[in-house]
Design a protein around this motif. Structure first.
Motif, PDB file in Angstrom:
ATOM      1  N   ASP A  10       0.822  -1.211   0.000  1.00 37.77           N
ATOM      2  CA  ASP A  10       0.000   0.000   0.000  1.00 37.77           C
ATOM      3  C   ASP A  10       0.858   1.265   0.000  1.00 37.77           C
ATOM      4  O   ASP A  10       0.398   2.337   0.392  1.00 37.77           O
ATOM      5  CB  ASP A  10      -0.929   0.016   1.219  1.00 37.77           C
ATOM      6  CG  ASP A  10      -0.153   0.006   2.529  1.00 37.77           C
ATOM      7  OD1 ASP A  10       1.079  -0.224   2.479  1.00 37.77           O
ATOM      8  OD2 ASP A  10      -0.764   0.231   3.584  1.00 37.77           O
ATOM      9  N   ARG A 123      -4.741   4.234   0.486  1.00 42.53           N
ATOM     10  CA  ARG A 123      -5.844   3.520   1.131  1.00 42.53           C
ATOM     11  C   ARG A 123      -6.692   2.762   0.119  1.00 42.53           C
ATOM     12  O   ARG A 123      -7.257   1.728   0.419  1.00 42.53           O
ATOM     13  CB  ARG A 123      -6.726   4.510   1.901  1.00 42.53           C
ATOM     14  CG  ARG A 123      -5.991   5.251   3.008  1.00 42.53           C
ATOM     15  CD  ARG A 123      -6.914   6.146   3.786  1.00 42.53           C
ATOM     16  NE  ARG A 123      -7.986   5.392   4.430  1.00 42.53           N
ATOM     17  CZ  ARG A 123      -8.907   5.936   5.214  1.00 42.53           C
ATOM     18  NH1 ARG A 123      -8.879   7.237   5.448  1.00 42.53           N
ATOM     19  NH2 ARG A 123      -9.846   5.189   5.761  1.00 42.53           N
ATOM     20  N   ASP A 210     -12.971   4.369  -3.046  1.00 42.69           N
ATOM     21  CA  ASP A 210     -13.009   4.488  -1.595  1.00 42.69           C
ATOM     22  C   ASP A 210     -13.667   5.805  -1.174  1.00 42.69           C
ATOM     23  O   ASP A 210     -13.567   6.826  -1.870  1.00 42.69           O
ATOM     24  CB  ASP A 210     -11.582   4.419  -1.041  1.00 42.69           C
ATOM     25  CG  ASP A 210     -11.560   4.305   0.471  1.00 42.69           C
ATOM     26  OD1 ASP A 210     -11.836   3.211   0.974  1.00 42.69           O
ATOM     27  OD2 ASP A 210     -11.274   5.319   1.129  1.00 42.69           O
TER      28      ASP A 210
END
Length: 315
Positions: A10, A123, A210
């Motif tokens: 990530d 994220r 997201d």
């Protein structure tokens, strides 16, 4: 120059520049005509023109051979220069957004972009290209807002100069420069707002995007609206300063004309008296040895009386 970054779990990490194909993010700046032209031919784009003419934004949707939707997005990043010059006030930042790759183009290196990309934690891995683009825009928008707030010091300095020294020639130059800034920045922010509308229209419709990424878009709109309000306030204040300078100039001109008028009236009195005593008829003090001084004293006394009367007269 090229800087490449690879997505590891990530986090974006700096990778080898020789491994461009496997890089997740590529930052291209400076003279890389060959690399830019390869994308121009492949996708029929005018990236070079967008970078050269840094007074407009560009946004478009591209469909590749796999029917994947890709995006071309650019925005203008203004930078307030020291010294007041307006050359190269804005820099175009161009993004090519693919499903698993983001390519960034600028004419000159922006340290804010390279610093942000290094070790960036993400994220939304499934849509990391959109998240990276929005985070770059978010940081640059914050920098634009801070630069804009810094102009207030220049306006305060100008206000102080006007209050202490009056409307001198350097003051006009400073005022003109700030007004040019306001015009240039206002048009830049309006152009960026159109690009924000395009991003919101296309990014928020992605099914698995997201929620935090959508929040960044809302934050960009809030920052853009704040900059618009500040620009409007600064522009109105500068217009008021300009009106104040014009009023001060008019007042100074009126005072000069008033003084010249008073001098003309005062000098008219001895001219009339000397004219009367100069006619070829008998006049008082004609045969007196002190006649010249008597006429002169009378002229001075009457002129002083007139001068005192004019000074006491409020007009």
């Amino acid at each position: 120059m090229l800087k490449t970054y690879s997505l590891t779990t990530d986090t974006l990490l700096v990778s080898s520049e020789s491994d461009i194909k496997n890089s997740s993010v590529v930052y291209v700046y400076g003279d890389e005509r060959e690399y830019i032209e390869s994308f121009e031919h492949k996708y029929d784009l005018k990236i070079g023109n967008i970078l050269t003419f840094d007074d407009q934004v560009a946004y478009d949707t591209m469909i590749d051979r796999n029917d994947e939707k890709n995006f071309l997005v650019s925005f203008l990043f203004p930078k307030i220069h020291e010294g007041g010059h307006l050359d190269n006030l804005t820099t175009s930042v161009v993004f090519l957004v693919f499903k698993n790759k983001l390519i960034i183009f600028t004419n000159q290196k922006l340290n804010s972009i390279s610093e942000l990309l290094s070790n960036m934690v993400l994220r939304d891995i499934n849509n990391f290209t959109e998240e990276v683009l929005l985070k770059i825009m978010q940081k640059d928008f914050y920098a634009m807002l801070n630069d804009l707030r810094g102009i207030k010091e220049k306006i305060d300095d100008l206000d102080s100069k006007i209050s202490t020294s009056g409307p001198l020639r350097p003051t006009f130059g400073d005022l003109l420069t700030l007004q040019k800034y306001m015009i240039a920045l206002s048009s830049t922010y309006k152009a960026n707002h159109k690009e924000l509308d395009f991003i919101k229209k296309n990014f928020t419709t992605i099914d698995d995007i997201d929620f935090s990424t959508k929040k960044i878009i809302d934050d960009l709109y809030d920052t853009s609206d704040t900059m618009d309000r500040i620009i409007l306030g600064y522009s109105q204040y500068l217009d008021n300063l300009e009106n104040m300078i014009n009023n001060m100039i008019s007042y100074q001109l009126n005072m000069i004309m008033k003084t010249l008028t008073e001098i003309s009236i005062i000098l008219t009195i001895p001219a009339i008296i000397f004219g009367f005593w100069g006619i070829n008829v008998d006049v008082p003090f004609e045969k007196s040895s002190y006649g010249f001084f008597a006429v002169l004293i009378i002229s001075v006394i009457l002129s002083l009386i007139c001068w005192f009367w004019l000074r006491r007269k409020k007009y």
